[in-house]
Design a protein around this motif. Structure first.
Motif, PDB file in Angstrom:
ATOM      1  N   PHE A  36     108.971  18.200  24.444  1.00 43.47           N
ATOM      2  CA  PHE A  36     108.363  17.637  23.239  1.00 43.47           C
ATOM      3  C   PHE A  36     106.927  17.197  23.508  1.00 43.47           C
ATOM      4  CE2 PHE A  36     112.810  17.339  22.267  1.00 43.47           C
ATOM      5  CZ  PHE A  36     112.915  17.351  20.883  1.00 43.47           C
ATOM      6  N   VAL A  37     106.104  17.236  22.465  1.00 39.75           N
ATOM      7  CA  VAL A  37     104.756  16.680  22.554  1.00 39.75           C
ATOM      8  C   VAL A  37     104.857  15.180  22.805  1.00 39.75           C
ATOM      9  CG1 VAL A  37     103.760  18.461  21.046  1.00 39.75           C
ATOM     10  CG2 VAL A  37     104.535  16.296  20.054  1.00 39.75           C
ATOM     11  N   GLU A  38     103.734  14.547  23.058  1.00 40.63           N
ATOM     12  CA  GLU A  38     103.744  13.126  23.417  1.00 40.63           C
ATOM     13  C   GLU A  38     104.277  12.230  22.297  1.00 40.63           C
ATOM     14  OE1 GLU A  38     100.584   9.782  24.955  1.00 40.63           O
ATOM     15  OE2 GLU A  38     100.267  11.880  25.514  1.00 40.63           O
ATOM     16  N   THR A  39     103.975  12.563  21.055  1.00 41.44           N
ATOM     17  CA  THR A  39     104.433  11.743  19.929  1.00 41.44           C
ATOM     18  C   THR A  39     105.172  12.602  18.894  1.00 41.44           C
ATOM     19  OG1 THR A  39     102.288  11.966  18.865  1.00 41.44           O
ATOM     20  CG2 THR A  39     102.633   9.988  20.201  1.00 41.44           C
ATOM     21  N   PRO A  40     106.375  13.064  19.241  1.00 42.65           N
ATOM     22  CA  PRO A  40     107.123  13.920  18.311  1.00 42.65           C
ATOM     23  C   PRO A  40     107.752  13.110  17.179  1.00 42.65           C
ATOM     24  CG  PRO A  40     108.469  13.454  20.214  1.00 42.65           C
ATOM     25  CD  PRO A  40     107.113  12.829  20.482  1.00 42.65           C
ATOM     26  N   ILE A  41     108.123  13.845  16.134  1.00 41.12           N
ATOM     27  CA  ILE A  41     108.855  13.262  15.009  1.00 41.12           C
ATOM     28  C   ILE A  41     110.083  14.134  14.770  1.00 41.12           C
ATOM     29  CG2 ILE A  41     108.823  12.628  12.564  1.00 41.12           C
ATOM     30  CD1 ILE A  41     105.757  12.460  12.807  1.00 41.12           C
ATOM     31  N   MET A  42     111.230  13.494  14.588  1.00 45.50           N
ATOM     32  CA  MET A  42     112.461  14.213  14.271  1.00 45.50           C
ATOM     33  C   MET A  42     112.946  13.735  12.903  1.00 45.50           C
ATOM     34  SD  MET A  42     116.055  14.558  16.385  1.00 45.50           S
ATOM     35  CE  MET A  42     116.530  12.830  16.262  1.00 45.50           C
ATOM     36  N   PHE A  43     113.227  14.685  12.038  1.00 41.74           N
ATOM     37  CA  PHE A  43     113.702  14.395  10.692  1.00 41.74           C
ATOM     38  C   PHE A  43     115.187  14.715  10.625  1.00 41.74           C
ATOM     39  CE2 PHE A  43     109.261  15.593  10.490  1.00 41.74           C
ATOM     40  CZ  PHE A  43     108.702  14.571   9.722  1.00 41.74           C
ATOM     41  N   GLU A  44     116.007  13.682  10.452  1.00 44.69           N
ATOM     42  CA  GLU A  44     117.440  13.849  10.239  1.00 44.69           C
ATOM     43  C   GLU A  44     117.693  13.715   8.741  1.00 44.69           C
ATOM     44  OE1 GLU A  44     119.715  12.043  13.939  1.00 44.69           O
ATOM     45  OE2 GLU A  44     118.583  10.507  12.862  1.00 44.69           O
ATOM     46  N   PRO A  45     118.873  14.102   8.270  1.00 48.46           N
ATOM     47  CA  PRO A  45     119.130  13.993   6.835  1.00 48.46           C
ATOM     48  C   PRO A  45     118.916  12.585   6.274  1.00 48.46           C
ATOM     49  CG  PRO A  45     120.793  15.375   7.840  1.00 48.46           C
ATOM     50  CD  PRO A  45     119.976  14.788   8.961  1.00 48.46           C
ATOM     51  N   GLU A 107     108.595  22.695  14.529  1.00 52.90           N
ATOM     52  CA  GLU A 107     107.189  23.054  14.579  1.00 52.90           C
ATOM     53  C   GLU A 107     106.798  23.013  16.052  1.00 52.90           C
ATOM     54  OE1 GLU A 107     102.771  21.536  13.213  1.00 52.90           O
ATOM     55  OE2 GLU A 107     104.506  20.277  12.773  1.00 52.90           O
ATOM     56  N   ILE A 108     106.284  24.128  16.552  1.00 54.51           N
ATOM     57  CA  ILE A 108     105.927  24.249  17.959  1.00 54.51           C
ATOM     58  C   ILE A 108     104.410  24.191  18.086  1.00 54.51           C
ATOM     59  CG2 ILE A 108     106.163  25.658  20.039  1.00 54.51           C
ATOM     60  CD1 ILE A 108     108.876  24.820  18.713  1.00 54.51           C
ATOM     61  N   VAL A 109     103.937  23.301  18.952  1.00 53.93           N
ATOM     62  CA  VAL A 109     102.504  23.165  19.209  1.00 53.93           C
ATOM     63  C   VAL A 109     102.286  23.253  20.708  1.00 53.93           C
ATOM     64  CG1 VAL A 109     100.511  21.637  19.038  1.00 53.93           C
ATOM     65  CG2 VAL A 109     102.162  21.731  17.153  1.00 53.93           C
ATOM     66  N   ASP A 110     101.491  24.219  21.120  1.00 57.20           N
ATOM     67  CA  ASP A 110     101.192  24.413  22.543  1.00 57.20           C
ATOM     68  C   ASP A 110     102.458  24.487  23.399  1.00 57.20           C
ATOM     69  OD1 ASP A 110      98.438  24.449  22.033  1.00 57.20           O
ATOM     70  OD2 ASP A 110      98.279  22.268  22.243  1.00 57.20           O
ATOM     71  N   GLY A 111     103.471  25.197  22.904  1.00 49.64           N
ATOM     72  CA  GLY A 111     104.694  25.419  23.661  1.00 49.64           C
ATOM     73  C   GLY A 111     105.665  24.255  23.698  1.00 49.64           C
ATOM     74  N   ARG A 112     105.431  23.249  22.870  1.00 51.23           N
ATOM     75  CA  ARG A 112     106.334  22.084  22.818  1.00 51.23           C
ATOM     76  C   ARG A 112     106.710  21.769  21.379  1.00 51.23           C
ATOM     77  NH1 ARG A 112     104.093  17.640  27.120  1.00 51.23           N
ATOM     78  NH2 ARG A 112     104.305  18.948  28.954  1.00 51.23           N
TER      79      ARG A 112
END
Length: 124
Positions: A36-45, A107-112
């Protein structure tokens, strides 16, 4: 030239296996730092989870809630392009019936993984 879908498949399968199936918090944190990137966000239902520590907490809580034999298993191969990937999965007891199905869309950014949407299918 490498195939983005192959890279996305590896990344999303690693997320299931090394994050959401990992019961050891230290190993899970190491995997999250890699995937994961340094500050990821995960959206659950019903929830939005910010940051690596939050994602680790959610994964650990799920595993604790559903017991030691509960596993997430990829179904098929992830597909994606231009920074968007999708991997269907199912989950339940290792040797038991499937309890839930869904998909991860990332969403993938720079392989993460920068953003991860957890989509649950409606029970049949």
């Amino acid at each position: 030239m490498s195939n983005p879908s192959d890279e996305y498949d590896h990344l999303l399968r690693s997320n299931l296996n090394r994050v959401f199936n990992e019961r050891d918090p230290a190993k899970r944190a190491e995997a999250i730092a890699e995937l994961f990137v340094e500050t990821p966000i995960m959206f659950e239902p019903t929830n939005v989870v910010n940051g690596r520590a939050g994602i680790s907490r959610v994964a650990g809580d799920l595993l604790q809630q559903f017991g030691p034999d509960f596993v997430f298993v990829p179904v098929g191969t992830a597909v994606g392009h231009h920074g968007l990937a999708h991997l269907p999965w199912q989950a339940g007891p290792k040797d038991g019936p499937v309890a839930v199905t869904g998909a991860d869309v990332a969403e993938i950014v720079d392989g993460r993984i920068a953003r991860l949407w957890v989509l649950l299918n409606t029970p049949a």
